[in-house]
Enzyme design. Structure first.
Site, PDB file in Angstrom:
ATOM      1  N   ASN A   1      28.351  31.324 -58.542  1.00  0.00           N
ATOM      2  CA  ASN A   1      28.843  30.322 -57.440  1.00  0.00           C
ATOM      3  C   ASN A   1      28.623  29.110 -57.807  1.00  0.00           C
ATOM      4  O   ASN A   1      27.720  28.773 -58.559  1.00  0.00           O
ATOM      5  CB  ASN A   1      27.800  30.775 -56.182  1.00  0.00           C
ATOM      6  CG  ASN A   1      26.310  30.956 -56.467  1.00  0.00           C
ATOM      7  OD1 ASN A   1      25.988  31.281 -57.597  1.00  0.00           O
ATOM      8  ND2 ASN A   1      25.612  30.756 -55.159  1.00  0.00           N
ATOM      9  N   ILE A   2      29.396  28.271 -57.220  1.00  0.00           N
ATOM     10  CA  ILE A   2      29.549  26.647 -57.502  1.00  0.00           C
ATOM     11  C   ILE A   2      29.650  26.206 -56.233  1.00  0.00           C
ATOM     12  O   ILE A   2      30.666  26.227 -55.514  1.00  0.00           O
ATOM     13  CB  ILE A   2      30.635  26.416 -58.355  1.00  0.00           C
ATOM     14  CG1 ILE A   2      30.843  27.234 -59.673  1.00  0.00           C
ATOM     15  CG2 ILE A   2      30.667  25.022 -58.846  1.00  0.00           C
ATOM     16  CD1 ILE A   2      31.745  27.167 -60.514  1.00  0.00           C
ATOM     17  N   GLU A   3      28.612  25.200 -55.813  1.00  0.00           N
ATOM     18  CA  GLU A   3      28.347  24.648 -54.737  1.00  0.00           C
ATOM     19  C   GLU A   3      28.794  23.210 -54.597  1.00  0.00           C
ATOM     20  O   GLU A   3      29.312  22.682 -55.702  1.00  0.00           O
ATOM     21  CB  GLU A   3      26.717  24.909 -54.066  1.00  0.00           C
ATOM     22  CG  GLU A   3      26.592  26.050 -54.041  1.00  0.00           C
ATOM     23  CD  GLU A   3      25.138  26.490 -53.390  1.00  0.00           C
ATOM     24  OE1 GLU A   3      24.338  25.655 -53.459  1.00  0.00           O
ATOM     25  OE2 GLU A   3      24.802  27.761 -52.975  1.00  0.00           O
TER      26      GLU A   3
ATOM     27  N   GLU B   1      32.056  35.931 -56.964  1.00  0.00           N
ATOM     28  CA  GLU B   1      33.247  36.819 -57.038  1.00  0.00           C
ATOM     29  C   GLU B   1      34.469  36.120 -57.399  1.00  0.00           C
ATOM     30  O   GLU B   1      35.633  36.590 -58.090  1.00  0.00           O
ATOM     31  CB  GLU B   1      33.311  37.917 -55.918  1.00  0.00           C
ATOM     32  CG  GLU B   1      32.060  38.485 -55.512  1.00  0.00           C
ATOM     33  CD  GLU B   1      31.030  37.872 -54.655  1.00  0.00           C
ATOM     34  OE1 GLU B   1      30.761  36.646 -55.049  1.00  0.00           O
ATOM     35  OE2 GLU B   1      30.741  38.656 -53.721  1.00  0.00           O
TER      36      GLU B   1
ATOM     37  N   CYS C   1      30.933  38.315 -49.310  1.00  0.00           N
ATOM     38  CA  CYS C   1      31.434  37.451 -47.842  1.00  0.00           C
ATOM     39  C   CYS C   1      32.728  37.901 -47.556  1.00  0.00           C
ATOM     40  O   CYS C   1      33.692  38.432 -48.433  1.00  0.00           O
ATOM     41  CB  CYS C   1      31.212  35.938 -47.994  1.00  0.00           C
ATOM     42  SG  CYS C   1      32.509  35.364 -48.935  1.00  0.00           S
TER      43      CYS C   1
ATOM     44  N   CYS D   1      35.563  36.245 -49.785  1.00  0.00           N
ATOM     45  CA  CYS D   1      35.936  37.163 -51.060  1.00  0.00           C
ATOM     46  C   CYS D   1      36.406  38.354 -50.880  1.00  0.00           C
ATOM     47  O   CYS D   1      37.264  38.882 -51.680  1.00  0.00           O
ATOM     48  CB  CYS D   1      34.391  37.134 -51.816  1.00  0.00           C
ATOM     49  SG  CYS D   1      33.962  35.538 -52.415  1.00  0.00           S
TER      50      CYS D   1
HETATM   51  N1  THU Z   1      27.583  33.730 -52.429  1.00  0.00           N
HETATM   52  C1  THU Z   1      28.198  34.400 -53.392  1.00  0.00           C
HETATM   53  O1  THU Z   1      28.369  33.537 -54.450  1.00  0.00           O
HETATM   54  N2  THU Z   1      28.688  35.601 -53.240  1.00  0.00           N
HETATM   55  C2  THU Z   1      28.339  36.421 -52.291  1.00  0.00           C
HETATM   56  O2  THU Z   1      28.607  37.525 -52.366  1.00  0.00           O
HETATM   57  C3  THU Z   1      27.517  35.930 -51.166  1.00  0.00           C
HETATM   58  C4  THU Z   1      27.376  34.368 -51.043  1.00  0.00           C
HETATM   59  C5  THU Z   1      27.011  32.232 -52.602  1.00  0.00           C
HETATM   60  C6  THU Z   1      27.612  31.291 -51.698  1.00  0.00           C
HETATM   61  C7  THU Z   1      26.585  30.133 -51.613  1.00  0.00           C
HETATM   62  O3  THU Z   1      26.629  29.376 -52.610  1.00  0.00           O
HETATM   63  C8  THU Z   1      25.321  30.978 -51.648  1.00  0.00           C
HETATM   64  O4  THU Z   1      25.594  32.394 -52.311  1.00  0.00           O
HETATM   65  C9  THU Z   1      24.650  31.011 -50.264  1.00  0.00           C
HETATM   66  O5  THU Z   1      25.624  31.472 -49.271  1.00  0.00           O
END
Ligand code: THU
Length: 137
Positions: free
Chosen positions: A45-47, A58, A91, A94
């Site tokens: 994940n990249i915020e 994903e 989520c 995804c």
């Molecule tokens: N996130 C994911 O990368 N995958 C998931 O299946 C659930 C949520 C990430 C998004 C965000 O960076 C962090 O988790 C909190 O929601």
């Protein structure tokens, strides 16, 4: 799918957690997608400070695989791992992207750091999905 490959995919997803850019949530997620040629593509994940542009692990893995030349709808399985009490669950965004880029029967392996894992198909994760054929008139 062989158990050894499933375990490898999960361990690669766990490894990809280290690559996460998560200054806002500190919630690391890793993903690993297996293509038909046995290659594994990683994602994390990249915020973003604006929150909305955040990309889940994903989607990063799937987009990375597509950008590496893998054809859409040729993925065998995708593993995702997070530090959750119960195995992590993808989520809605995804799930929609998986419906588009995977096959209905592509396996989604969802794990946590305790070593627990749930396995479902892409179709099971998003019943009644809006798909490319939904655009036909
Ligand atoms: N996130 C994911 O990368 N995958 C998931 O299946 C659930 C949520 C990430 C998004 C965000 O960076 C962090 O988790 C909190 O929601």
């Amino acid at each position: 799918m062989e158990l050894a490959i499933q375990q490898k995919l999960l361990s690669q997803a766990k490894e990809a957690m280290k690559l996460a850019y998560v200054p806002y949530s500190q919630f690391r997620v890793g993903a690993a997608v297996l293509d038909q040629n046995g290659r594994i593509h990683l994602g994390c994940n990249i915020e973003n400070a604006a929150y909305g542009p955040t990309n889940c692990a994903e989607r990063t893995a799937l987009f990375s695989a597509i950008a590496a030349g893998v054809a859409p709808r040729t993925f065998t399985a995708i593993a995702v791992v997070g530090d959750t009490i119960d195995p992590i669950t993808p989520c809605g965004v995804c799930r929609q992207v998986m419906i588009e880029l995977c096959n209905p029967d592509t396996l989604v392996m969802m794990g946590n750091l305790a070593g627990e894992c749930n396995v479902m198909t892409v179709q099971e994760l998003l019943p009644g999905a809006f798909t490319p054929t939904s655009l036909e008139r």
